[in-house]
Design a protein around this motif. Structure first.
Motif, PDB file in Angstrom:
ATOM      1  N   GLU A 422       0.737  -1.293   0.166  1.00 60.19           N
ATOM      2  CA  GLU A 422      -0.025  -0.143   0.502  1.00 60.19           C
ATOM      3  C   GLU A 422       0.218   1.050  -0.113  1.00 60.19           C
ATOM      4  N   LEU A 423       2.452   0.883  -0.172  1.00 59.21           N
ATOM      5  CA  LEU A 423       2.856   1.811  -0.136  1.00 59.21           C
ATOM      6  C   LEU A 423       2.748   3.243  -1.004  1.00 59.21           C
ATOM      7  N   LEU A 424       2.388   2.958  -2.226  1.00 57.79           N
ATOM      8  CA  LEU A 424       2.767   3.402  -3.689  1.00 57.79           C
ATOM      9  C   LEU A 424       1.068   4.067  -4.047  1.00 57.79           C
ATOM     10  N   PRO A 425       0.689   5.759  -4.124  1.00 61.25           N
ATOM     11  CA  PRO A 425       0.186   6.168  -4.737  1.00 61.25           C
ATOM     12  C   PRO A 425      -0.890   5.143  -6.369  1.00 61.25           C
ATOM     13  N   ASP A 426      -1.928   5.228  -6.474  1.00 59.96           N
ATOM     14  CA  ASP A 426      -2.129   4.383  -7.113  1.00 59.96           C
ATOM     15  C   ASP A 426      -2.588   5.151  -9.079  1.00 59.96           C
ATOM     16  N   HIS A 427      -1.684   6.541  -8.848  1.00 59.00           N
ATOM     17  CA  HIS A 427      -1.176   6.797 -10.010  1.00 59.00           C
ATOM     18  C   HIS A 427       0.902   6.210 -10.373  1.00 59.00           C
ATOM     19  N   ALA A 428       0.789   6.043  -9.672  1.00 54.93           N
ATOM     20  CA  ALA A 428       2.579   4.805 -10.439  1.00 54.93           C
ATOM     21  C   ALA A 428       2.546   4.289 -10.525  1.00 54.93           C
ATOM     22  N   ARG A 429       1.075   3.216 -10.527  1.00 50.81           N
ATOM     23  CA  ARG A 429       1.091   1.854 -11.187  1.00 50.81           C
ATOM     24  C   ARG A 429       0.730   1.988 -13.127  1.00 50.81           C
ATOM     25  N   MET A 430       1.068   1.877 -14.019  1.00 48.94           N
ATOM     26  CA  MET A 430       0.772   1.865 -15.201  1.00 48.94           C
ATOM     27  C   MET A 430      -1.107   0.817 -15.194  1.00 48.94           C
ATOM     28  N   VAL A 431       0.586  -0.911 -14.488  1.00 47.90           N
ATOM     29  CA  VAL A 431      -0.177  -2.057 -15.025  1.00 47.90           C
ATOM     30  C   VAL A 431      -0.027  -2.741 -13.721  1.00 47.90           C
ATOM     31  N   TYR A 432      -1.047  -3.702 -13.189  1.00 48.19           N
ATOM     32  CA  TYR A 432      -0.718  -4.153 -11.932  1.00 48.19           C
ATOM     33  C   TYR A 432      -0.524  -5.409 -12.192  1.00 48.19           C
ATOM     34  N   ASP A 433       0.222  -5.720 -12.913  1.00 50.41           N
ATOM     35  CA  ASP A 433       0.619  -7.682 -13.429  1.00 50.41           C
ATOM     36  C   ASP A 433       1.551  -7.695 -11.798  1.00 50.41           C
ATOM     37  N   GLY A 434       2.376  -7.000 -12.136  1.00 53.71           N
ATOM     38  CA  GLY A 434       3.765  -7.257 -10.983  1.00 53.71           C
ATOM     39  C   GLY A 434       2.903  -7.190  -9.811  1.00 53.71           C
ATOM     40  N   LEU A 435       1.713  -6.657  -9.366  1.00 52.91           N
ATOM     41  CA  LEU A 435       1.881  -6.623  -8.260  1.00 52.91           C
ATOM     42  C   LEU A 435       0.739  -7.687  -7.396  1.00 52.91           C
ATOM     43  N   TYR A 436      -0.185  -8.068  -8.975  1.00 51.14           N
ATOM     44  CA  TYR A 436      -0.497  -9.062  -8.686  1.00 51.14           C
ATOM     45  C   TYR A 436       0.080 -10.378  -8.650  1.00 51.14           C
ATOM     46  N   ARG A 437       1.002 -10.587  -9.153  1.00 52.27           N
ATOM     47  CA  ARG A 437       1.721 -12.019  -9.111  1.00 52.27           C
ATOM     48  C   ARG A 437       2.599 -11.986  -7.786  1.00 52.27           C
ATOM     49  N   ALA A 438       2.658 -10.839  -7.091  1.00 50.94           N
ATOM     50  CA  ALA A 438       3.548 -10.825  -5.746  1.00 50.94           C
ATOM     51  C   ALA A 438       2.849 -10.972  -4.888  1.00 50.94           C
ATOM     52  N   ILE A 439       1.583 -10.788  -5.286  1.00 47.25           N
ATOM     53  CA  ILE A 439       0.307 -10.775  -4.313  1.00 47.25           C
ATOM     54  C   ILE A 439       0.207 -13.222  -4.443  1.00 47.25           C
ATOM     55  N   ASP A 440      -0.034 -13.090  -5.365  1.00 51.08           N
ATOM     56  CA  ASP A 440      -0.668 -14.285  -5.626  1.00 51.08           C
ATOM     57  C   ASP A 440       1.059 -15.310  -5.116  1.00 51.08           C
ATOM     58  N   ILE A 441       2.006 -14.663  -5.007  1.00 55.42           N
ATOM     59  CA  ILE A 441       3.067 -15.741  -4.508  1.00 55.42           C
ATOM     60  C   ILE A 441       2.394 -15.453  -2.978  1.00 55.42           C
ATOM     61  N   PHE A 442       2.496 -14.646  -2.450  1.00 52.11           N
ATOM     62  CA  PHE A 442       2.487 -14.581  -0.879  1.00 52.11           C
ATOM     63  C   PHE A 442       0.919 -15.326  -0.884  1.00 52.11           C
ATOM     64  N   LEU A 443       0.154 -15.412  -0.922  1.00 55.74           N
ATOM     65  CA  LEU A 443      -1.216 -16.350  -1.370  1.00 55.74           C
ATOM     66  C   LEU A 443      -0.950 -18.132  -1.459  1.00 55.74           C
ATOM     67  N   LYS A 444       0.043 -18.329  -1.854  1.00 46.78           N
ATOM     68  CA  LYS A 444       0.584 -19.358  -1.780  1.00 46.78           C
ATOM     69  C   LYS A 444       1.266 -19.936  -0.993  1.00 46.78           C
ATOM     70  N   VAL A 445       2.754 -19.234  -0.385  1.00 47.72           N
ATOM     71  CA  VAL A 445       3.696 -19.460   0.657  1.00 47.72           C
ATOM     72  C   VAL A 445       2.980 -19.064   1.787  1.00 47.72           C
ATOM     73  N   HIS A 446       1.452 -18.275   1.848  1.00 42.66           N
ATOM     74  CA  HIS A 446       0.808 -18.006   3.701  1.00 42.66           C
ATOM     75  C   HIS A 446      -0.762 -18.582   3.300  1.00 42.66           C
ATOM     76  N   PRO A 447      -1.086 -20.014   2.427  1.00 41.83           N
ATOM     77  CA  PRO A 447      -2.035 -20.632   2.630  1.00 41.83           C
ATOM     78  C   PRO A 447      -3.197 -20.656   4.247  1.00 41.83           C
ATOM     79  N   ASN A 448      -2.366 -20.031   5.182  1.00 39.10           N
ATOM     80  CA  ASN A 448      -3.403 -20.091   6.445  1.00 39.10           C
ATOM     81  C   ASN A 448      -3.390 -19.053   7.239  1.00 39.10           C
ATOM     82  N   ILE A 449      -3.726 -17.694   6.119  1.00 38.55           N
ATOM     83  CA  ILE A 449      -3.269 -16.305   6.246  1.00 38.55           C
ATOM     84  C   ILE A 449      -5.419 -16.189   6.274  1.00 38.55           C
ATOM     85  N   ASN A 450      -6.420 -15.460   7.483  1.00 39.45           N
ATOM     86  CA  ASN A 450      -7.342 -15.868   7.602  1.00 39.45           C
ATOM     87  C   ASN A 450      -8.107 -14.621   6.074  1.00 39.45           C
TER      88      ASN A 450
END
Length: 626
Positions: A422-450
């Motif tokens: 959540e650090l960067l403002p909305d206009h800082a990213r033209m495409v959100y593919d990189g952030l989506y990839r990072a979140i998908d990796i985090f969810l895969k490594v941390h399957p037990n989050i609420n």
């Protein structure tokens, strides 16, 4: 006892006994002194010298004073253990007093200069005394040369405090700074001359015998004084940065070699070295000459050495100023220490660095507004091509890559990861593919989050800025919350609808306009209203998702067919058709028939019929192709 005169201190030459050095003497005097027995003993540490008063008193004011104060008038003993350079320096000075020609060299000059100062061997007691001899060698050989000056300065470290009291250290430091600036000026003029004569410019690489590398011989105090003098004299910041880099690398290598002997002392030495180097860095700026890799290595070392908070904050600010020049390895900062449950990377430091960059971006808004008003600006500050926006886009990609790397850490908490995302403002990213990839990796490594943390994490993703490939992956990703998957499908449907409407608006003449009624509206799926909640029936939601996927696939196929039809119709319009030739021949025949009717005189026909026939053929003539 009064002050002894030269005649009183002359040795008794009546007894012709040869000189015998003391058996306890470590450094035996091997020069031919005299056949007269010694009447003076000099003790320096464990070394003892049996000498004569007259040669020493005639050139040394220090020995003359000590003999005048001595109570033993027969064979006095003087202790000179505090002489700089020890017994080696005194032996050379004693030889000089006896008239032996000694060779002054670069390794010996500092020792001899300090010994002459300590023994007070000045022109007041003898012409061409040792102090004047060493001074002449300093002026002619040492001070004009930077490497020689650095070597002598290194020897002065073991001669304190006499080397400091005699101003030898300060004179050498000033000489190094002056010569370095002269060399810089000469090098600049040489480059200008080469450019003027259209000759190839000399290589800018650092030569192997560069004098800056020899500064690593100095201890930290002398090194700090030399670099401070170089900065005061105005030496180029690039050169100062190279000097600091070489010294830091050498200090790190010495620490690794001595870490086995004393870890505590090594850590203290490293802490002091880092804090000193940070104070010597050039002025903070976005275009600093200090490489980002060097700043990053300093920050890692400062964390492991537990430096002061001010020093660490200074390094973080410098990195934040140049964050758009960093790569992923520059911000992967490991934690100093921890257990098996501690995170691998120091995310707090990285968050401060990114915050510094973003705060600087806000501080520069007034300058940007002023520059917008200038007439010679060739870019828009809000466009991706502007320097400001380009730097923000680089930093956004850097953060996404960093998130993808730290997401593999199973000990990283969801709150830390969410705060980073959540650090960067909305206009800082033209495409959100990189952030989506990072979140998908985090969810895969941390399957037990609420579920709440999962929903908050996926809420950061802007579904409207995902590429088609990312949308297809997200629509089938079971790790995402149901709301996120449905939202992705909804915006993809809207994107397809807009694309089809655009094609229909351009080709209304050929296959009619496409409107929103052609795409069925699914009110039961609650996509538009957003009424889906986690408590809804999961099976029905999965079924609706499958239906939406099938519908999207059909729309894509329909869009492809429409594009093919559009292309084929344009090709048919360009090709010549046989019907066009038939129509042209038919109009020519009509013109001929019309001309026949004009020539004939049809008096039998009524005026009304005649006028109607004329009107018909005239109308056809107007729409004919001539």
């Amino acid at each position: 006892m009064g002050v002894a005169t030269i005649s009183e201190l002359k040795p008794n030459i009546s007894a012709k006994r040869p000189f015998r050095p003391s058996p306890s003497t470590r450094h035996v005097t091997d020069w031919p002194i005299s056949d007269v027995s010694s009447d003076l003993t000099i003790e320096i540490g464990t070394s003892t010298f049996a000498l004569h008063k007259f040669p020493l008193v005639s050139r040394s004011g220090k020995i003359r004073k000590l003999l005048s104060e001595s109570k033993d008038s027969k064979t006095p003993k003087l202790n000179l253990s505090n002489i700089p350079g020890g017994s080696q320096a005194f032996e050379l000075a004693a030889k000089f007093c006896y008239g032996v020609n000694i060779e002054i060299t670069i390794p010996k000059i500092a020792m001899l200069r300090c010994a002459a100062r300590f023994l007070e061997m000045t022109e007041e007691f003898s012409d061409k005394n040792l102090e004047s001899r060493t001074e002449l060698y300093l002026r002619d050989t040492i001070l004009p040369s930077i490497p020689n000056s650095i070597t002598v300065l290194h020897h002065c470290e073991s001669l304190l405090p006499i080397s400091e009291e005699s101003n030898l250290v300060s004179r050498i430091i000033v000489a190094i700074a002056n010569n370095a600036c002269k060399e810089q000026l000469t090098s600049g003029l040489s480059k200008l001359e080469h450019n003027y004569n259209s000759k190839p410019v000399l290589s800018s690489e650092t030569p192997s015998d560069w004098w800056g590398k020899s500064l690593m011989l100095l201890n930290l105090d002398f090194f700090q004084r030399v670099v401070s003098a170089l900065k005061t004299k105005g030496l180029n910041q690039d050169i100062i940065s190279k000097i600091l880099i070489h010294y830091a690398q050498n200090a790190t290598g010495e620490r690794n070699q001595s870490s086995v002997q004393s870890d505590v002392d090594s850590e203290k030495r490293q802490r002091r070295t880092i804090e000193t180097i940070v104070t010597l860095l050039p002025t903070q700026s976005r275009k600093s000459s200090v490489p980002m890799a060097f700043l990053s290595s300093l920050l890692r070392s400062s964390i492991s050495a537990s430096v002061s908070i001010s020093c660490r904050s200074d390094l973080e600010r410098r990195i934040g100023l140049q964050l758009d020049q960093a790569i992923l390895e520059d911000i992967l900062i490991p934690v100093s220490s921890g257990n098996n449950h501690s995170p691998l990377y120091d995310t707090d430091s990285v968050m401060r660095i990114f915050s510094i960059f973003l705060n600087l971006d806000e501080d520069d808004e007034e300058d940007d507004n002023r520059m917008r008003d200038e007439n010679d600006m060739g870019y828009d500050f809000d466009s991706p091509e502007s320097p400001k926006q380009s730097a923000i886009l680089k930093v956004s990609k850097l953060l996404d890559n960093y998130l993808a790397e730290v997401a593999l850490d199973s000990n990283l908490t969801p709150l830390k990861f969410i705060s980073l995302a959540e650090l960067l403002p909305d206009h800082a990213r033209m495409v959100y593919d990189g952030l989506y990839r990072a979140i998908d990796i985090f969810l895969k490594v941390h399957p037990n989050i609420n579920d709440s943390e999962r929903y908050r994490l996926c809420k950061i993703i802007d579904s409207q800025k995902l590429s088609q490939e990312a949308c297809s992956h997200a629509a089938q990703n079971e790790r995402l919350p149901v709301q996120t998957a449905v939202q992705v499908l909804y915006f993809e449907q809207i994107r397809l609808r807009n694309a089809m409407n655009g094609i229909g608006g351009q080709n209304q003449f050929f296959f009619g306009s496409m409107n929103g009624s052609q795409i069925p509206h699914r009110s039961g799926s609650c996509v538009g209203s957003g009424c889906v909640s986690p408590r809804d029936n999961y099976a029905s939601v999965r079924r609706e998702n499958r239906e939406l996927k099938l519908e999207v696939s059909r729309m894509r196929m329909r869009l492809t067919d429409l594009e093919k039809d559009h292309v084929s119709i344009k090709q048919e319009l360009v090709k010549p058709h046989p019907a066009n030739k038939l129509f042209k021949s038919f109009t020519k025949k009509l013109r001929r028939i019309n001309s026949l009717f004009r020539i004939r005189d049809l008096k039998s026909v009524g005026e009304k019929a005649n006028s109607e026939n004329r009107f018909i053929f005239q109308k056809k003539r107007n729409f004919s192709i001539s």
